[in-house]
Design an enzyme around this catalytic site. Sequence first.
Site, mmCIF file in Angstrom:
data_model
loop_
_atom_site.group_PDB
_atom_site.id
_atom_site.type_symbol
_atom_site.label_atom_id
_atom_site.label_comp_id
_atom_site.label_asym_id
_atom_site.label_seq_id
_atom_site.Cartn_x
_atom_site.Cartn_y
_atom_site.Cartn_z
ATOM 1 N N GLU A 197 0.730 -1.092 -0.054
ATOM 2 C CA GLU A 197 0.031 -0.083 0.174
ATOM 3 C C GLU A 197 0.860 1.414 0.014
ATOM 4 O OE1 GLU A 197 -2.381 -2.662 -0.354
ATOM 5 O OE2 GLU A 197 -1.154 -2.871 1.601
ATOM 6 N N ASN A 285 -1.221 -7.867 -3.792
ATOM 7 C CA ASN A 285 -1.529 -6.775 -4.807
ATOM 8 C C ASN A 285 -0.706 -5.978 -5.453
ATOM 9 O OD1 ASN A 285 -1.560 -5.824 -1.989
ATOM 10 N ND2 ASN A 285 -1.963 -3.955 -3.066
ATOM 11 N N ASP A 327 -7.828 -5.525 -4.906
ATOM 12 C CA ASP A 327 -7.045 -5.833 -3.814
ATOM 13 C C ASP A 327 -7.051 -7.133 -3.238
ATOM 14 O OD1 ASP A 327 -4.837 -5.464 -1.743
ATOM 15 O OD2 ASP A 327 -6.685 -5.111 -0.266
#
Length: 617
Positions: A197, A285, A327
């Site tokens: 992220e 991801n 995700d």
Amino acid sequence: MNKPKKNWLLASTVAAIIAAPTVTRANSELEMLQKNPGNWASWGGDYSGTRYSKLSQINTSNVKDLQPAWSFSTGVLRGHEGGPLVINGVVYIHTPFPNTVYAIDQKTKAIIWEFTPSQDADATVPVMCCDTVNRGLAYGDGKIFLQQADTVLTALDAKTGKRVWSVQNGDPRLGMTSTNAPLVVKDKVITGIGGGEFGVRGFLAAYNIRTGQLEWKGYSMGPDKDTLLKPGKSTTWQDGKVTPVGPDSGTSTWKGDQWKIGGGTTWGWYSYDPKLNLVYYGSGNPSTWNPLQRPGDNKWSMSLWARNADTGEVKWVYQVTPHDEWDYDSINESVLVDQEINGKMRKTMVHFDRNGFGYTLDRESGELLVAEKFDKAVNWASHVDMKSGRPIVVPEFSPEFHGEDVTTVGICPAVLGVKNQQPVSYSPETGLFYISGNHICMNYEPFEVSYTAGQPYVGSTVSMMPPGVDVLTGKKDDSTNLGQFTAFDAKTGKIAWSNKEQFSVWSGSVATAGGVVFYGTLEGYLKAVDAKTGKELYKFKTPSGIIGNVNTWEYEGKQYVGVLSGIGGWAGIGIAAGLDDGTSATNSEGLGAVGAYRSLSSYTKLGGAFTVFALPN
């Protein structure tokens, strides 16, 4: 208490280097320890990650009599993931940040030693996604291996707790953190990296267990020299057959050099087949969550890997979710079991992905054998095409189809996945896998985001809600459960049974020869169910919500079951980080989780504890 000095240059130095005339094969010792069910010597109980115990003293007839035997406060709040190691009678447990490790004498319940590493909280904690958790320790060569949150990998003397060496595996200033349990294989300790992220490019790394020297590093994306893919030799599943991978496959499906901030982090679990000498794991991801900013398949994020343990060279790789829009990290564990499929015995690898499909592959060749939904609420894809290996995406639930700044409604599952990192267990007696799962959907709105090193690189607003769809049938119902505990046959791709839970089941399970499967709930219950039928046989309320993995072992002829409780993790982040702001039930704090789990605070509160259970004398 032993505390190493902070040093950002530890990547090139070690605290102690011991001359070794011969190569240490720590996996030989580990295999012996794993064969003794009195131990719990690695995160999965064995190299295969089955989380199965041959102990049967506690069984379906007497588990109702289970009682707490002793408990221990960790002294740390936030989420307690992972579980204890038990090596030759000593219990080793860990905590979330600051990652304290305790060695406990089972006879006296006294602390043998305690280790708390020195870490820069201001640099590390703000870049830890989804709570400050740690998923466990590893043992090998007389050492306990701790993967610290600040990416420092530390080797401790198992008898004294003294630091033998430390090495820096990444840099929190760039958004890199670590939460994974390491794995010891031969003379190496294997670890990964988190931070998808934050635009971190994922990799798997192997360090020498005696010195901490880097032996190899394989990235998830990039040129072949980085990924350690060998064009023409490494393979993938394509066109209904095992096919050689072409050159620079880790860059050709990315726009420009976006692969350099491509995600594909490796914060999950690692398995190992000693006979094939292959390490198995999944990559996460792609960055960003906004799929419109990264056209192409984004290889090799969202993939399952088999690497040579000695060199890191890729034997095969299979991308589970090309061009991920939701995700659906593929970091979940890969369990290695031999099964008969279509009349033929296969060395299989079984993986339950966040995308809601359970995959069975030949772990030697990478051939795709089974791919079926393990929650019928899954709607983002209709099925997996077995020839191409690709999921068939339903446009209605594709954020890219709807476009930026538009909310796609009712996608199932949510970003938490049908199963997140909580590991499954497997019973060779029933032939079933036991899945701790989520039953939750989402609304998803992508937006444009720019990359800045060390800053969040998400690009999506998410809110979550119950599906209102039955796990087994896929038909609409009025249930509001957010979790389930499911038994699944990976040979056929069929659900055997499934129990509803009010909240997500974020605890890893353990299956036993006594016909019992144990798991924990977010409210804090340790539960025992019949492995064949799913019938609940026992439950006990622990001090806090359970997101830890239940383990079992034997000491002085008595079987014990132990679990870390302490609410937190992604599902419990609202309580753990104080994010409950009193807004609507679908608010997107905590990457979407806070609103969905708002009522959890009425059932449990913060507090780390280790609780051990046994039958009465």
